[in-house]
Design a protein around this motif. Sequence first.
Motif, PDB file in Angstrom:
ATOM      1  N   GLN A  73       2.131   1.939  -3.552  1.00  0.00           N
ATOM      2  CA  GLN A  73       1.197   2.322  -4.421  1.00  0.00           C
ATOM      3  C   GLN A  73       1.072   3.691  -4.143  1.00  0.00           C
ATOM      4  N   GLU A  74       1.134   4.286  -2.797  1.00  0.00           N
ATOM      5  CA  GLU A  74       0.638   5.633  -2.538  1.00  0.00           C
ATOM      6  C   GLU A  74       2.000   6.374  -2.743  1.00  0.00           C
ATOM      7  N   GLU A 111       0.688  -1.384   0.042  1.00  0.00           N
ATOM      8  CA  GLU A 111       0.001  -0.071  -0.092  1.00  0.00           C
ATOM      9  C   GLU A 111       0.909   1.177   0.039  1.00  0.00           C
ATOM     10  N   ASP A 142       1.389   7.123  -6.436  1.00  0.00           N
ATOM     11  CA  ASP A 142       0.517   8.147  -6.853  1.00  0.00           C
ATOM     12  C   ASP A 142       1.121   9.664  -6.594  1.00  0.00           C
TER      13      ASP A 142
END
Length: 453
Positions: free
Chosen positions: A36-37, A33, A40
């Motif tokens: 992924q952050e 996670e 972004d």
Amino acid sequence: IAQDRFNQQETDFYNKFTQPMFFSQSLIVIKDELDQEYQDIQSKQNYLDERALILKTEEDILKQALDELRLNHGRYEYLQDNIVYVDLPSLVAQDFDYRPMPIIEHYIKELEDKQAQLNQVGEELEKERDRLEQFCQEELQDVKLRRMVMNGLKYRDNYQEAGEWKNRLSSRIALAIRHAEDDMREHDRQLQQFINHIHSYLLTMAGELRAIPRKTRVKVEDSWKEIFQFDVPKWEEKEGKNELRKHIDWMLNQIGGDRYRDENGKENYALMHKDIEKWLQAQQLLSNVMQGKNIKVKCRKVTADGKVSSYPSVWESSNQWSGGEKWSKNMALFLGIQNYLAEKRQAINPRTKRNRTVILDNPFGKASSEHILDPVFFIAEQLGFQIIALTALAEGKFISDYFPIVYSCRLRPSTNPDKYLIAADKEIRHAYFKDHDPEALRRLGEQKQMELF
């Protein structure tokens, strides 16, 4: 001391970092996670970097546009506070964010063209200002109006003031034009009245010229015959007045010329008055209204036996007659004109045989024969004239034949050698008066002292 240092470091740690996070999932899942952050966040950072580059490029373009505007402000001064701004057209405003420089360059080019036109108009304005100033100096006779125009040219330097000045000047000029038109109408009215008077005078003169032959007619046997015939051309009233107006306009042009001004501009009124009298003579005016046509005169020859020729001769051919005949002709015309003038002055009783007198100064010379003198005395008697002649001739049958009373005045010496006396001898043909006028013979015998003063 060690405990204090620990506590301080712990405080600094919590001030720098948040409170510790406690995960309920496994660290592997948490790591995925976080990765992924991070991706972004990296994508956003790349986007922001690209936007920053675009904005920096737009900033540079706008800065260049502002620099261009500030640079040209020195030439056109469009950034002054008193300049009224206007909105760009909607399509131009939409494109300005994407391509400001072409739009600015377009408007700068228009400013250059407008400035060039303005400079050209300014040069023409200066020329017109100089021309108007010269016109005012040379042509404007009204001092107040000339001063008003000159001051307007000198002190009006913006459009609004020039417009206000123009309106005031236009009002003043309109007032001057109205006064000038009123003066012209009054002048035209007076001129037309003057033309009417002259035309009436010429009509009267033409009518009187045509009447003169009737005043020179004589009775031969049982009929009356005119010695002279005057052919006076007629004219249409409108055409005659137009010719008079042309003649007067010509006179005004002559008077307004340089002929009657000396080198200092002073007018010669004596010469002007002399020429005006010449131009307004009846002979000249009649020639104008008759459009160059001549007055034709014919005369009849009167013979010694009191006969009058049937066919009149033109004046030119009558001038080829003998000297005595020409004298006889001229005397007949003279007596006829005198008769006409006498009857115009006062009414004359036609029953009176002799009602007027004509005195001739030494008329005899070529006119001494019967066929010359008989017609003259015949016409004089017909028209009621008594002829008195003054002559130096002492002898001549014609004197005793035509004059029943003869006075002979001679100089006689006196006791003073420097002075002479006039002796008057009177000779009367008594037989003539007994046959023609016995009452006159009675009066001639009377003597009466006359007072001259």
